[in-house]
Design a protein around this motif. Structure first.
Motif: not given
Length: 153
Positions: A29-46
């Motif tokens: 859950v914690v590690f997955g959230y970390f990657w979800l969050e970084t992925g969202i940030a990168k998708v929003h600023n692709l």
């Protein structure tokens, strides 16, 4: 005294055994959230992420940046859910291998630097999840039970 220590240790180990599912769940859950969050940030600023890929000299920067960002976003979500955990660790490990090989390794001078690199630690966690699986508290385990797949001895 020896018997007291043995009995106490056995009780404590038995208590820990009853909650062993909590370890993989917490990491996922914690590690997955970390990657979800970084992925969202990168998708929003692709566009910005693609520019970084260009600066690093990564081939096909637009495609590679999009693939990396979406891998992190979807991989993080699936890790949190414990769904396709082992399968999702494979592209995440590939993502880390590319990061270590093409980006991080240019700044690393020796074994100590590699061991301390975040991407290497992330790779070890993905490797552990790939080998150990998501744990009992996961959608993978629920689906396996529904399908009658035996997951543990």
């Amino acid at each position: 005294m020896r018997q007291f220590i043995a009995t106490t240790a056995s009780r404590l180990l038995q208590m820990l055994h009853t909650i062993e599912w909590l370890g993989p769940l917490t990491v996922r859950v914690v590690f997955g959230y970390f990657w979800l969050e970084t992925g969202i940030a990168k998708v929003h600023n692709l566009k910005g992420f693609t520019m970084r890929f260009m600066d690093w000299g990564i081939p096909y920067p637009a495609f590679s940046a999009g693939l990396s960002a979406w891998t992190e976003l979807l991989g993080g979500l699936l890790l949190m859910l414990g769904l396709f955990t082992r399968l999702v660790c494979i592209p995440m490990l590939i993502n880390m291998a590319v990061a270590v090989t093409l980006v991080v390794s240019t700044n690393l001078m020796g074994l100590d630097d590699y061991v301390e690199a975040d991407e290497v630690v992330y790779s070890l966690i993905f490797f552990w999840l790939l080998i150990a699986g998501p744990g009992k508290a996961s959608l993978d385990t629920l689906v396996a039970r529904m399908l009658g797949i035996r997951t543990a001895a």
